[in-house]
Scaffold this motif. Structure first.
Motif: not given
Length: 300
Positions: A139-145
């Motif tokens: 998911e795009k938000a998890r790609a920021k982690e």
């Protein structure tokens, strides 16, 4: 089928290295366990990382009370098999105590309620690191982690204020009351996970394999019929062959029409599908930034 792929071994080595870094840098880490394939992979990697000793941190499960029964049965069997310590944070108990308030309506879910329960469990256990099975391709938000993802004293995440991770250097320094979320399998893909689980012959919950189940359709997603979901008058329950690609709260976890009854079938199915893994998760469809909003508040 041969799954002895070099890149899978590299991913395994990276994840094990990160887990050992967590054991070295933090005093009280915990491993978040949902009963899904990614957390099962995490437990398997932790077992390999510290064998022949036992896994040096407890498994922390946030129980919504709306889990698939198969998930709980698998969780308890795995904990007993490994001799691991299990910590359970209960959403039911949180509702009864007034910590959280139950949602109402046809689309009610306990997914958001997990945030307060998780943060409460981390605080009670004085855990300074929580290892999770999130992957960047989900998911795009998890790609920021990052691998080491800082959380403030309120358990909140600021995606614009993360620490650089150069080479294999991870900065776990924190102030009192803060903690870290650790994501050792960030670089894995869904296909990597399944190929590895196949190669390692890891036992999996029956939910991942095609089985007959009562389901109904809502807003393009198939949901498993259960006592926790209020159905609308035009939602017709019927039996279909389905399986889960992700496992979570029954009220928001969509199932998929499938005939895949073996891991090999699942790998072939994933390799040819154009639908994302979380495409059937109704909790992700509440808004364009649903996942990121939840993560900022303390979600997994």
């Amino acid at each position: 089928m041969d799954y002895n792929l070099s890149h899978i071994k590299e991913l395994e080595a990276e994840s094990i290295f990160i887990m050992r870094e967590v054991a070295a840098q933090f005093e009280r880490p915990a491993l978040m366990f949902s009963g899904g394939k990614d957390s099962i992979l995490m437990v398997h990697l932790a077992h390999k990382a510290f064998y022949p000793a036992k896994i040096p941190f407890p498994l922390l499960h946030v129980d919504t009370g709306h889990n698939f029964p198969e998930t709980i049965a698998y969780r308890d069997s795995l904990v007993e098999k490994l001799g691991a310590k299990l910590i359970v944070g209960s959403v039911d108990e949180a509702i009864e105590s007034g910590l959280v308030t139950e949602e109402k309506g046809f689309n009610a879910s306990r997914n958001m309620l997990q945030i307060a329960v998780l943060l409460d469990a981390l605080e009670k256990g004085k855990y300074d690191a929580a290892l999770g099975g999130a992957r960047r391709d989900e998911e795009k938000a998890r790609a920021k982690e990052r691998f080491f993802s800082h959380r403030d004293e309120f358990g909140q995440w600021d995606p614009k204020n993360q620490r650089p991770e150069l080479w294999n250097l991870f900065n776990g320094r924190k102030n009192m009351g803060e903690h870290f979320r650790i994501f050792p399998i960030s670089n894995w893909t869904e296909l990597d996970v399944w190929q590895y689980l196949a190669a390692e012959e890891v036992e999996l919950p029956s939910l991942y394999f095609a089985h007959e189940r009562d389901v109904f359709e809502r807003e393009g997603a198939l949901l498993a019929d259960c006592e926790f979901i209020s159905k609308k008058s035009d939602e017709i329950v019927k039996k279909e062959m389905v399986r889960c690609r992700t496992i979570g709260d029954m009220t928001c976890t969509g199932v998929w029409r499938s005939t895949a009854t073996t891991v090999e079938d699942i790998i072939e199915e994933i390799a040819t599908t154009r639908m994302t893994e979380r495409g059937g998760r109704t909790d992700d469809k509440r808004s364009e930034t649903a996942m990121e909003d939840r993560k900022k508040e303390g979600y997994f």
